[in-house]
Structure formats: structure tokens, C-alpha cells
Design a protein around this motif. Structure first.
Motif, PDB file in Angstrom:
ATOM      1  N   ALA A   1      -0.330  -7.919  -7.299  1.00  0.00           N
ATOM      2  CA  ALA A   1      -0.111  -7.316  -5.976  1.00  0.00           C
ATOM      3  C   ALA A   1      -1.097  -7.939  -4.995  1.00  0.00           C
ATOM      4  O   ALA A   1      -1.159  -9.155  -4.910  1.00  0.00           O
ATOM      5  CB  ALA A   1      -0.249  -5.802  -6.052  1.00  0.00           C
TER       6      ALA A   1
ATOM      7  N   ILE B   1      -7.458  -6.718  -2.363  1.00  0.00           N
ATOM      8  CA  ILE B   1      -7.793  -6.198  -1.038  1.00  0.00           C
ATOM      9  C   ILE B   1      -8.919  -6.993  -0.397  1.00  0.00           C
ATOM     10  O   ILE B   1      -8.890  -7.301   0.776  1.00  0.00           O
ATOM     11  CB  ILE B   1      -8.188  -4.705  -1.133  1.00  0.00           C
TER      12      ILE B   1
ATOM     13  N   ASN C   1       2.497   2.906  -2.240  1.00  0.00           N
ATOM     14  CA  ASN C   1       2.183   3.853  -3.323  1.00  0.00           C
ATOM     15  C   ASN C   1       0.728   3.758  -3.764  1.00  0.00           C
ATOM     16  O   ASN C   1       0.378   4.146  -4.874  1.00  0.00           O
ATOM     17  CB  ASN C   1       3.099   3.587  -4.519  1.00  0.00           C
ATOM     18  N   SER C   2      -0.107   3.248  -2.873  1.00  0.00           N
ATOM     19  CA  SER C   2      -1.515   3.070  -3.213  1.00  0.00           C
ATOM     20  C   SER C   2      -2.333   4.282  -2.788  1.00  0.00           C
ATOM     21  O   SER C   2      -2.004   4.973  -1.820  1.00  0.00           O
ATOM     22  CB  SER C   2      -2.066   1.802  -2.529  1.00  0.00           C
ATOM     23  N   THR C   3      -3.407   4.528  -3.531  1.00  0.00           N
ATOM     24  CA  THR C   3      -4.311   5.626  -3.174  1.00  0.00           C
ATOM     25  C   THR C   3      -5.388   5.152  -2.205  1.00  0.00           C
ATOM     26  O   THR C   3      -6.178   5.955  -1.715  1.00  0.00           O
ATOM     27  CB  THR C   3      -4.991   6.179  -4.443  1.00  0.00           C
ATOM     28  N   VAL C   4      -5.424   3.859  -1.940  1.00  0.00           N
ATOM     29  CA  VAL C   4      -6.411   3.321  -1.005  1.00  0.00           C
ATOM     30  C   VAL C   4      -6.032   3.734   0.405  1.00  0.00           C
ATOM     31  O   VAL C   4      -4.888   3.580   0.835  1.00  0.00           O
ATOM     32  CB  VAL C   4      -6.479   1.776  -1.099  1.00  0.00           C
TER      33      VAL C   4
ATOM     34  N   MET D   1       0.810  -1.219   0.000  1.00  0.00           N
ATOM     35  CA  MET D   1       0.000   0.000   0.000  1.00  0.00           C
ATOM     36  C   MET D   1       0.845   1.272   0.000  1.00  0.00           C
ATOM     37  O   MET D   1       0.308   2.372   0.043  1.00  0.00           O
ATOM     38  CB  MET D   1      -0.926  -0.004   1.221  1.00  0.00           C
TER      39      MET D   1
END
Length: 241
Positions: free
Chosen positions: A206, A209, A92-95, A90
Motif C-alpha cells: 500500500a 506514509i 480503511n486506515s486507522t491513521v 486511507m
């Protein structure tokens, strides 16, 4: 699944347990680590034996055996490793929401009634006491008499949940013979085309989720033939309550 050695005290100090987890290949690779260093460390620090089933199945069975405290230490280390993996994925994730760690255990179906309790009282108690989410599959895993028990939460909540589950199964030994679940090998798993597809899948997927490390969605496998895809369908809905 358990083997009692001596009396089972309240703290389970005189008990050796064997617990089985159902994992996908990515999860197995995470706990093995580079050149086996991660699983070696887990074995040494927990004192538990950690064995991973062989084969080219998308699912593997991880067997953990040892004294109760060793079992709990091993589960804690596995859960913490998966937590690290989620955090890294996570970066570099926008979540914004942080998905929970999820582990899936398998138990003889005859023990699951005790785990659920009358009217769901026991499983409700475990959820409220530990803060972990616990789901017991309604059906047996294919060609077995075992059912999947899915635990989700923080590493600390998962470890506490495993403690409670162990207490329940020690008090309720399995009835009759147990046919263990053995994951089936994928058709064509050794074929170079499949291996290339699998490498591409692992490189791009990846984390899924929903249900962490869930099966790849079918559309991600579509470069392979529909006939092969149909033959690979596993009843993953069994892993939900």
C-alpha cells in the motif's frame, strides 16, 4: 532544465520547459492508469508531452515538456492523482493524519545553488510563499551531475512551488555539461522469482506514509538473498536535505 524559445517574460509565456521527475514504479503505474488512459488524459488536457523512461529499474524518470502553463497543468494533474491515491489508501486506515503529496524533481547541480539562495534565502521564500516543503539534496544522484529536489504539500501548494522553481531555473541556466541521472536496472529484475516478489510487495505494501511511495523497507525484501539485497542498495538519503 529549460529551453528558451523567444524572450522569457515574467509570466514565462514564451518559454518551453523540460522538467524531469524521479518516480518509483507504483507512482508511474498510477499516472499511466488502466490501458494508459490516465496519462493520455494528462497529455491531452495539459498540452504537455509526458514521457516515461523504459526499463525494469525500481526508479523511473518521467519527463514533462511543454509551454510553462502546460507544465503547470501537468504537475497539477499528477499531484491531484497522487492525492486521490492517498485518500483511497486511507479509506480503511486507522491513521488520522493525512500525509502530503510528494514529488521529486531532478535538476543540474549547478542550478541548485540559485534555488537555495544565499544563506537559504530563496528556498525559505518559496516555502513561505507556497506553503510547500522543499528539500534540495546535498549530493549528486549516482553517476550524474544532477541533484534531487523534493516537494511536499497539497496539490495546489506543489503547483505554486513548481512555478517558483521554474522562474528561478530560467534565470539561472545550468553551467557546463550536464550528466543526467539514469536509474539502474535491478539485478535479476527479469527473473520470474523477482517478478513474483515484486507483485507480492506491491499487493501488500500500500503506501509507506513516511515520504509517500518511499522505497520498501529492507525487511520486506528479505525472502531474496542478502547478496542480491546488498547489490540493490540505492542511496535514498540523497533525497533528503
Amino acid at each position: 532544465m529549460s529551453d528558451k524559445e523567444g524572450g522569457a517574460s515574467e509570466g514565462g509565456l514564451n518559454v518551453t520547459l523540460t522538467l524531469r521527475l524521479l518516480m518509483h514504479g507504483k507512482e508511474v503505474g498510477s499516472i499511466i492508469g488502466k490501458k494508459g488512459e490516465t496519462v493520455k488524459k494528462m497529455r491531452e488536457e495539459s498540452g504537455a508531452r509526458i514521457n516515461i523512461s523504459e526499463g525494469s529499474s525500481p526508479e523511473r524518470i518521467v519527463t514533462i515538456t511543454g509551454p510553462t502553463e502546460g507544465i503547470f497543468k501537468a504537475f497539477s494533474m499528477i499531484a491531484e492523482k497522487f492525492e486521490e491515491d492517498i485518500t483511497a489508501a486511507m479509506t480503511n486506515s486507522t491513521v488520522t493524519s493525512h500525509p502530503p503529496v510528494t514529488l521529486r524533481l531532478v535538476f543540474p547541480g549547478s542550478q541548485c545553488g540559485s534555488l537555495i539562495g544565499k544563506g537559504g534565502s530563496k528556498i525559505k521564500e518559496i516555502r513561505e510563499t507556497t506553503g510547500a516543503q522543499v528539500q534540495v539534496a546535498g549530493d549528486m544522484l549516482p553517476e550524474s551531475t544532477e541533484r534531487a529536489v523534493t516537494i511536499s504539500g497539497t496539490p495546489q501548494a506543489i503547483t505554486q512551488c513548481v512555478r517558483h522553481i521554474c522562474s528561478v531555473i530560467l534565470e539561472s541556466p545550468p553551467k557546463g555539461a550536464t550528466i543526467p541521472y539514469r536509474p539502474k536496472t535491478m539485478p535479476g529484475a527479469g527473473h520470474p522469482v523477482f517478478q513474483q516478489q515484486q507483485q507480492q510487495q506491491h499487493a501488500s505494501q500500500a503506501f509507506t506514509i513516511q515520504g509517500q511511495y518511499a522505497f520498501p523497507h529492507q525487511d520486506e525484501w528479505m525472502p531474496l538473498s542478502p547478496q542480491v539485497l546488498r547489490s540493490w542498495r540505492y542511496p535514498t538519503t540523497l533525497l533528503a536535505a
